[in-house]
Design a protein around this motif. Structure first.
Motif, short mmCIF file in Angstrom:
data_model
loop_
_atom_site.label_atom_id
_atom_site.label_comp_id
_atom_site.label_asym_id
_atom_site.label_seq_id
_atom_site.Cartn_x
_atom_site.Cartn_y
_atom_site.Cartn_z
N UNK A 59 0.88 -0.95 0.05
CA UNK A 59 -0.17 0.03 0.08
C UNK A 59 0.14 1.60 0.23
N UNK A 60 2.17 1.38 0.90
CA UNK A 60 1.75 2.58 1.46
C UNK A 60 3.29 3.58 -0.01
N UNK A 61 3.39 2.23 -1.18
CA UNK A 61 4.41 2.27 -2.54
C UNK A 61 2.96 2.80 -3.81
N UNK A 62 2.03 1.63 -3.37
CA UNK A 62 0.65 2.51 -4.91
C UNK A 62 0.37 3.79 -4.12
N UNK A 63 0.14 4.23 -2.77
CA UNK A 63 -0.44 5.44 -2.63
C UNK A 63 0.50 6.64 -3.26
N UNK A 64 1.80 6.88 -2.09
CA UNK A 64 2.56 7.13 -3.06
C UNK A 64 3.54 7.22 -4.09
N UNK A 65 3.07 6.78 -5.17
CA UNK A 65 3.98 6.40 -6.50
C UNK A 65 2.64 7.46 -6.93
N UNK A 66 0.92 6.78 -6.79
CA UNK A 66 -0.31 7.56 -7.91
C UNK A 66 -0.19 8.98 -6.89
N UNK A 67 0.55 9.68 -5.76
CA UNK A 67 -0.30 10.74 -5.77
C UNK A 67 1.18 11.54 -6.44
N UNK A 68 1.80 10.91 -6.30
CA UNK A 68 3.43 11.68 -6.91
C UNK A 68 2.61 11.62 -8.71
N UNK A 69 2.66 11.06 -9.21
CA UNK A 69 1.99 10.55 -10.97
C UNK A 69 1.20 12.38 -10.86
N UNK A 70 -0.13 11.76 -10.07
CA UNK A 70 -1.05 12.65 -9.83
C UNK A 70 -0.73 14.84 -9.86
N UNK A 71 0.49 14.55 -8.89
CA UNK A 71 1.29 15.95 -8.50
C UNK A 71 1.73 16.14 -9.83
N UNK A 72 2.83 14.76 -10.59
CA UNK A 72 3.34 15.34 -11.90
C UNK A 72 2.72 15.81 -13.31
N UNK A 73 1.24 14.95 -13.19
CA UNK A 73 0.43 15.16 -14.38
C UNK A 73 -0.17 16.33 -14.48
N UNK A 74 -0.40 16.95 -13.46
CA UNK A 74 -1.36 18.53 -12.83
C UNK A 74 0.38 19.33 -13.54
N UNK A 75 1.69 19.28 -12.87
CA UNK A 75 3.16 19.97 -13.06
C UNK A 75 2.62 20.06 -14.97
#
Lengths: 86, 86
Positions: A59-75
């Motif tokens: 779960x920690x890997x899924x959650x943190x990397x999904x969040x990073x994907x979202x942030x970087x798509x926003x960027x």
């Protein structure tokens, strides 16, 4: 300490560390220092990390990397919006 | 695909994605857009990820986050060197 808690804390901290960059870009409406190619490479790598987390059932890997994907798509969206204008 | 190979590929891609930033800072001797606080937070989070990887015995997590720690410590040193001058 529970390993999953450690992972969630680690993921929380690295996620928080990305926010100032995002806030700065949105506030200043300026993304000229950010490379679109770099963002695309990063989004690809982070998506593979999400896949890895799903396969490992962590779960920690899924959650943190999904969040990073979202942030970087926003960027990426910001980059394309703000670069068009200038 | 072997899960460990997937993790190593993911780690390789996200590591490569950090390099342009580092190269840019070193080349231009300019790190004024980078926040020292953000780097310290990031290094803390990444170190916890290394710890998580060691506890879970997952080589891809240990390798990629150790590399990220090194890159960000280098950025931190650059920030302090280049900010002093200006």
């Amino acid at each position: 300490m529970d390993i999953e808690v450690l992972g969630l804390v680690a993921g929380g901290i690295t996620s928080v560390a990305m926010m100032p960059q995002l806030i700065k870009v949105i506030k200043e409406k300026n993304a000229e220092d950010i490379s679109v190619v770099m963002l695309l490479v990063l989004i690809t790598g982070l998506s593979l990390w999400v896949w890895y987390g799903i396969l490992q059932n962590e779960l920690p890997i899924i959650l943190s990397n999904s969040f990073s994907v979202l942030v970087n798509i926003t960027l990426l969206i910001c980059c394309m919006m703000f670069k068009k204008k200038s």
